[in-house]
Design an enzyme around this catalytic site. Sequence first.
Site, PDB file in Angstrom:
ATOM      1  N   SER A  73       1.677   7.871  -2.846  1.00  0.00           N
ATOM      2  CA  SER A  73       2.913   8.264  -2.164  1.00  0.00           C
ATOM      3  C   SER A  73       4.159   8.128  -3.022  1.00  0.00           C
ATOM      4  CB  SER A  73       3.087   7.446  -0.883  1.00  0.00           C
ATOM      5  OG  SER A  73       3.369   6.095  -1.193  1.00  0.00           O
TER       6      SER A  73
ATOM      7  N   LYS B 251       8.470   2.292  -0.648  1.00  0.00           N
ATOM      8  CA  LYS B 251       9.145   3.602  -0.597  1.00  0.00           C
ATOM      9  C   LYS B 251      10.522   3.464  -1.246  1.00  0.00           C
ATOM     10  CE  LYS B 251       5.798   5.165   2.055  1.00  0.00           C
ATOM     11  NZ  LYS B 251       4.749   6.030   1.495  1.00  0.00           N
TER      12      LYS B 251
END
Length: 778
Positions: A125, A181
Amino acid sequence: MSESAPSEESQKPRSARQVRSAAKILSKEAKKILAKHASRIAEVPAQDMRDSLAELDRLREENDPAKVAALEEEAERLDDLLHQHASFARKSALRETLENIGIAVMVALGLRSCVYEPFKIPSESMLPTLRTGDHIFVNKFSYGIQVPFTSTVVAPFLGDIERGDVVVFRYPLDPSEDFIKRVIGLPGDKVRVMGRIVSIKRAGEDAFEVLQRAPLDQKCHDDASGRTLTGCQLFEETLGDKTYVVRYLTTLTERNDFLPKAETFSVPEGHILVMGDNRNQSHDSTQWTVEVEAVDAAAVLSDKDLRDLTDEKLFTLSHPKDHELSDASHDSIVWMATHRSRAHDLTLSLWRSPQLGTEATWSALAARVDGAQESTVAALVDGKPVPKGDALARTLEVGASIDRLVVGRTEDGWNAVALLEEDDTVVQLECGRKVCKNSGRLAARLTEVIAAYRETPEKATRELLPRPKGVEYGNRWTGRSDVRDHFYERQYQRTGTEGPRGLARLRVFRKPKQSVDMLQDAALREVGTSAAEAPLAPALGERAWLVTGEDAYTVVLTDDVRDMVVVLDCGKDICGTAEQAQGLGKVVLDRVPKASSDRRQLRKMLRDEDLGAMLGQTGHDTGVTDLKVLQPPRNPFDRTRLEATVQGKDHSLELEVWHQPEEGLAAKVTAIAGPLDLSGNEAVGEHGHAGEDEEAYHHVFAVPGSESVIRLRCRKGLCEEADVALALARRAADEAKDPDNFIDPDARRPKPFVPIGNVKGRADVIWLPFERFWLKVR
């Protein structure tokens, strides 16, 4: 640290280097176990371990790339033997974890850093910034000191979370999992995501700012195999004072960003919004949803209701651009009608060498143009916003070659008729006002068509007429059909004569693709007159004219019932008087019924014996010669009509529903109706307000039975009368009486934000693999 499911690519075969490294570690472990604990292992399994170990070492020493699979298979066999027969001697998962943590702590202390926590990247990701399997140190003191096993942060003065930081945090939907993230939005920000475009309206600012990014020449690589990926693009993105690299896949299965829907996220106090750098392969704030009971405004007023109560039949549902789904007690929708729009229509008609002459055809068409004014292309583009430079020069160059041009304007658009004498052609372009927004646009489109026609004169109009973008068109094409179906011509010359005085000419238009009125007018204009000026011939019908010329008489007959136009020219050496011309016209007229139903009868409408009788000839010698006119193979007329259907705000309805508003029903209605300047009107519901402005009708009202408030705005293109909007509002009020009608118990709604207390720290450096050792996380 793990996300909810391993990625597909994480299950792919290991590389040769990974296999050899694992085999080396396993060999070392097996030798220690056999040296220390062989007596505790049964003889047969112990011998199997020695044999497997020997084979493993042999394959390792050969270092043959072709035998990597065999090495991996033997390593798995040895690992199974150790697991089954010597598990007591192997390290436990807890012991291995403690050792790894110990190593990480020692490295961190050795580098004189603050307290760091090691993490391993579990997925793709954050590609290309972080790869699967990377080990990183997370600075636990970047944003203050977090009390262990809580979300409480003390000493926040140590630092603030900034946009662009890469952070590790507890996943809001399952705090037992840790995610990593990049921070995009801070408290008070609004973040809008539309496909690949990310915009931020920072707290206290009035406008959205698009994150700037520049494409890179670098290639994308598969995380497991290292092979180059197609359908992938890397960008360097800038957010504030931070610059980093993000990646987007553009394969067909991934590129929903080519038809994007805008999503807007308002970041609440005490929270942040995060996204992965592998943008369309990241499970991040833009993807997180939970199951809740939520309002469904489309169930309050459906497309079936709109079809019942309006004139439109096809509707598309969407949400407003700034709509947020995170509030389950509120929903806002827009119904857009797909409707006919004459303002977007385009019609191109061409007459190539028309049977009645280009001048007469152009004149007849020009006379039928509403508000017609003769003009030039130069006059049309003068001072108008049209393409500049070469495009303008081409428009003026082609326009200068038009011999005559008539232009008219109606409520729906423009109508232009151009005469091209050198090409023996007439061009008519009807252009809707939404396509040709001014006379300059009309001139540009007309000259574009003429230039394309001159380049390939045989092209059909449907190939010559470019379609505007963003509009759906239905194509109605009147093709260049077999001319024998719609036109017939015959000519006779009196023996011993030359020129028009001794010529009899018949032209018949049978069920023509063009207007019979236009053909009739063109036939009269060919002989220098018009329907209003030419003398009628009542003996031949209500729409019959007899025109006396210098050399010939011309009879024009129009039969509206049978959709036919007859043009008969009889030279004065054949028809000596007007009465004789009218008599010949009667002969032709009597044969119209048969010819209208059978095209083979067209050749019998005028025969040589008919003319011989007029000349007093008997027998086989009729005194005239059939000139055998060569019929054109195709009809000279060709038309394409593009009928537009569009979706637009002019034909739309907006509906908002609030369920159990905190301020109460009456206060909520007042808060909504006040800025709209609506008047009290309880024709629909309690506390109701209604009104209208130049664009739309408005209704705001409460539905106490379901503790709901509804706002309806219907544009006047859809609701042409106030009664239509009122009927729609009443239908919505009826549906909203029972909350079961519009409360969805299993709705999925976004839960996009991370509580700041969930943030563990900032990702600072990579410490494994060694080729990326101590690489700072950008």
